[in-house]
Each structure stands twice: as structure tokens, then as C-alpha cells.
Design an enzyme around this catalytic site. Structure first.
Site, PDB file in Angstrom:
ATOM      1  CG  HIS A   1     -35.578 -25.160 -20.249  1.00 29.26           C
ATOM      2  ND1 HIS A   1     -36.626 -24.435 -19.727  1.00 29.26           N
ATOM      3  CD2 HIS A   1     -34.926 -25.690 -19.176  1.00 29.26           C
ATOM      4  CE1 HIS A   1     -36.597 -24.515 -18.405  1.00 29.26           C
ATOM      5  NE2 HIS A   1     -35.585 -25.273 -18.046  1.00 29.26           N
TER       6      HIS A   1
ATOM      7  CG  ASP B   1     -38.065 -24.659 -14.589  1.00 31.03           C
ATOM      8  OD1 ASP B   1     -37.525 -25.384 -13.741  1.00 31.03           O
ATOM      9  OD2 ASP B   1     -37.415 -24.083 -15.487  1.00 31.03           O
TER      10      ASP B   1
HETATM   11 ZN    ZN Z   1     -35.743 -27.204 -14.441  1.00 32.26          ZN
END
Ligand code: ZN
Length: 452
Positions: free
Chosen positions: A269, A320
Site C-alpha cells: 500500500h 489483496d
Molecule cells: Zn493486505
């Protein structure tokens, strides 16, 4: 060792596009590669070949709750309310369910054009929070799913010990994730043993986040592997604020100052960074692990792609939460988020006249392989991990070279990936994983039991 061959009208090779390409495969690798050839009679022929991409960040089990957290709560929803829904799902998941869900997730990744997955695996303990007799009990399901589907696996066992900065004790909903450093050592050993029979498998380590590990534990865990090191960082504004309150530094700033962040690291991220952090992360050589579909779904924020690439930063993409598994959507999402922020177009292209799709694809190809300890590109000697596009797709009509990547990423409503080979074995045909029907049957049974 018997050799076989595949012929492609177009192929994106490690040194660029070529026509009339014959890949000779032997022992799962590309034994030879010829350009400007004519197809031999009876030779299997396909329209366009791309190298397989690495999906650098997955939590496979979350595929089972895709779409379940799209109902508004009483007081507004955010990442943290989504996490509560995820904890409820986790409370019902057995090792068998975990494997059945991972099989579907991995089959869909192959259908989407990913040939390796980095599984950030944090579900370790039994339903009551006690360790299983085999510390890799849940990881075995991930390994089994990789074996069934054929996807290459980089297993990233997660170390998770605390509920927030400062070593706060874990919450009841986190009991299936929690370990101490000794237990993590046993998990790592068991994980390495579990992947031993799996071709091209790699095991790294993943300290979950600065919320979940203390600085001492981070150092211990990083020292336990010579493979990839992945960590969630700066996904949420609240996480940045909590980190500032704890240490006086922001998460990426803290990591760059206090951990030996280098090419082995992947910061997943890294959404919320100052310009200094962005430049520092780019300089470190680490990969930024970006998951645009999930980051949009969870309302995380927008990664500073333009300035990070300008500083020479490496990046890759991951699915993810697996709310929607689609390689093209991850690449498109990366570019579109930046366009919306900057009110500009083609922000990741590498200069005038250059293709945006090619810039996105090549960055994710190289960065993904770096982050997962995998291989990138079609070249002699590389694993035969090949993705074929069907140029009968109307959106690909009249396209060649990088324009194929632009059309695939930005303009295809249906997935034009028609075939995929992993280590030379065909695992996707006519756009479907070869075991899709059996995998879906097992997935449906698991979901029926979980939601009963
Ligand atoms: Zn993750």
C-alpha cells in the site's frame, strides 16, 4: 525430457515485441526461442503471448467474502468496519474451507494473467485461537491450492502479535493470527517443509504491519529469512496518526529510518506518504505493493504513482482482498486514480508517444517478480509462464505491439486471456482454468457450510 513448442503471431519477449515467435519448451522452461518463423503444420498456435505477471499481495480466503461487506452500517463504513466483517468470516473458516476458497482464488488469478501469487498468509490458529498441532495446518491449504491450480507460490507467513502500536495486546477477533517469535520460527520451518514439493516455490516472511509487531519483533522476524520481506504500511490515515502518536514518525518514514529496507522488501500500500517518504522509498530499492481495486473498495486513498515513478521507484500490483480478481483492473485502477487526482491523462507513460499500458505492465512485471523472488519475462532459460491473448476479441482488432496492452488494460469488457501455461503446462484453456468446474463445486460446498 521431451520438447514441445508453441507458436505465437505476436509475442512480448524480454527485449520487446516480436512476430512469428516459436517457444520450444522442455522441463517446464523455455529451451529455445525463435522469431520471424512460420507456423509448422499441426503446431499449437495462438494470437499473442505475454509473460505471466506476479500478483504480489493476496489474502486468498478473503475471496470467500467478496461482495459480503457492501452493505452500509449505522454510522458510516470504513476500513475498520470492513475489518470487523472480515473477522466474523474468519471465525467460521476451517482448513478445508480455506483450501477450497484458495483454489478458486488461484484459478481466477491464472485466468486473469497472473502466474505467481504472493500469499500474505496470517490465518494460523484453530477456531478457538489455539495453535494447530502442525503450525502450517492452514498454510497447507494454500500450498495444496497452488498445487491443484498450478500457480507459482511465494508463501509469506505473517507474524502478528499485537492490536496496535506500542505492543498492545491482541483483540479476541485476532486470536487466529497471533503468535510469539518462537512460534513464528516453527511456522517458518513448517512452511518451508510444506512447499518442498512445489516447483519454483519461495518462502519469505511478513511482519504484518507496524501496528501488529514491536520494533524488536520486526528485527527478529526480518532476520529469520533471506527471502522476500513484506509488510503492510500506511494504508490508512488513522494508522499514520497512531504511528505519529507512538513514535513521532510516519509509518514509511519510521521503516526507512529503523529497518534495513532494501530490494528484498515490499511495502504493501504505502498509500499515505509525504514527498520525502515517496523519494526515500523509491531510493531504498524496495517495491511498493499496490492493490488499486482493494484500495478503492476499502476507501484507503491514492498512492502517489506519478512522483514515485519519477523518482525511479519500483512497484507491482496485487489483488489483496480478492474482491475482484483481474490483472487489467489493477493496472487500470492505478492509472485512473492518478488521472482523477491530477486531472490529467496518461500519467504513467514514460514520455511523449509512449504507451501507458506498456509502462504499467512492464513496471508490474519487473516489480512483481522482484517482490516475490520470481522471474520476469519470456527469454531462453526462464520458466515457461506464458499468457495468451485472443485477438478475436473486438477490442483488440487491428492492434499490435504496445497498443495490445493499452487495449487489454483499458478497453476490454470481457477478459481476452484465452490460454495460460505455468512451467509449460497448460492451466487455462478457452479462458477457463482446466479444473474450474471441480474447483467451483468445492468452493460452493465450502461457502454453503460457512454461511449456513
Ligand atoms: Zn493486505
Amino acid at each position: 525430457m521431451t520438447a514441445s513448442s508453441l507458436w505465437f503471431d505476436h509475442a512480448l519477449l524480454a527485449d520487446g515485441w516480436a512476430r512469428g515467435v516459436r517457444l520450444t519448451l522442455a522441463g517446464g522452461r523455455i529451451a529455445d526461442l525463435q522469431r520471424d518463423t512460420a507456423r509448422r503444420p499441426g503446431e499449437p498456435a495462438y494470437d499473442a503471448a505475454l509473460p505471466g505477471l506476479c500478483n504480489l499481495h493476496s489474502h486468498a480466503f478473503q475471496r470467500g467474502m467478496a461482495g459480503m461487506a457492501e452493505v452500509a452500517g449505522p454510522e458510516g463504513d470504513n476500513f475498520w468496519t470492513w475489518r470487523e466483517a472480515m473477522y466474523l468470516f474468519v471465525d467460521r473458516l476451517t482448513p478445508d474451507h480455506n483450501r477450497a476458497i484458495a483454489e478458486l482464488a488461484f484459478a481466477e488469478m491464472l485466468e486473469a494473467g497472473f502466474t505467481r501469487v504472493g500469499e500474505f498468509h496470517y490465518l494460523h490458529n484453530d477456531l478457538d485461537g489455539r495453535a494447530y498441532a502442525d503450525p502450517a495446518e492452514m498454510a497447507q491449504g494454500i500450498v495444496g491450492a497452488a498445487e491443484t491450480t498450478g500457480i507459482a507460490l511465494t508463501l509469506l507467513p505473517v507474524f502478528y502479535a499485537h492490536s496496535n502500536f506500542g505492543g498492545l495486546p491482541p483483540k479476541p477477533g485476532q486470536r487466529r493470527f497471533i503468535q510469539d517469535v518462537d512460534g513464528f520460527g516453527r511456522l517458518l520451518e513448517a512452511s518451508r517443509a510444506a512447499v518442498r514439493g512445489l516447483p519454483d516455490a519461495t518462502v519469505g516472511a511478513a511482519p504484518h504491519s507496524l501496528r501488529a509487531v514491536t520494533p524488536e519483533e520486526l528485527g527478529d522476524v526480518a532476520a529469520m529469512t533471506d527471502g522476500p520481506i513484506h509488510i503492510h504500511a500506511a494504508e490508512q490515515v488513522k494508522e499514520v496518526e497512531d504511528c505519529l502518536a507512538w513514535s513521532g514518525a510516519r509509518p514509511v518514514e519510521w521503516l526507512l529510518a529503523n529497518a534495513a529496507v532494501d530490494r528484498r522488501w515490499c511495502l504493501v500500500h504505502a498509500t499515505h506518504m509525504t514527498p520525502d517518504e515517496t523519494a526515500g522509498l523509491a531510493r531504498s530499492g524496495a517495491v511498493a505493493g499496490l492493490c488499486p481495486v482493494t484500495e478503492a473498495n476499502l476507501g484507503d486513498g491514492v498512492f502517489p504513482t506519478r512522483s514515485y515513478l519519477a523518482a525511479g521507484g519500483a512497484l507491482g500490483v496485487g489483488t489483496d482482498s480478492n474482491v475482484l480478481i483481474e490483472a487489467a483492473a489493477e493496472l487500470r485502477g492505478l492509472e485512473y486514480a492518478q488521472r482523477l487526482v491530477d486531472r490529467a491523462r496518461n500519467v504513467t507513460a514514460r514520455g511523449p508517444g509512449r504507451s501507458t499500458g506498456a509502462a504499467l505492465f512492464q513496471a508490474a512485471l519487473a516489480g512483481g517478480a522482484q517482490a516475490l523472488g520470481g522471474e520476469a519475462g519470456l527469454r531462453i532459460g526462464a520458466a515457461a509462464d506464458v499468457v495468451a491473448l485472443d485477438l478475436a476479441h473486438p477490442s483488440l482488432a487491428g492492434r499490435a505491439g504496445d497498443a495490445l496492452l493499452d487495449a487489454w488494460i483499458f478497453a476490454c469488457r470481457d477478459n481476452p486471456v484465452s490460454a495460460v501455461w505455468r512451467r509449460g503446462r497448460q492451466v487455462v484453456a478457452q479462458g477457463r482454468h482446466i479444473d474450474r468446474d471441480a474447483i467451483v463445486t468445492r468452493y460452493r460446498e465450502a461457502l454453503a457450510r460457512i454461511t449456513a
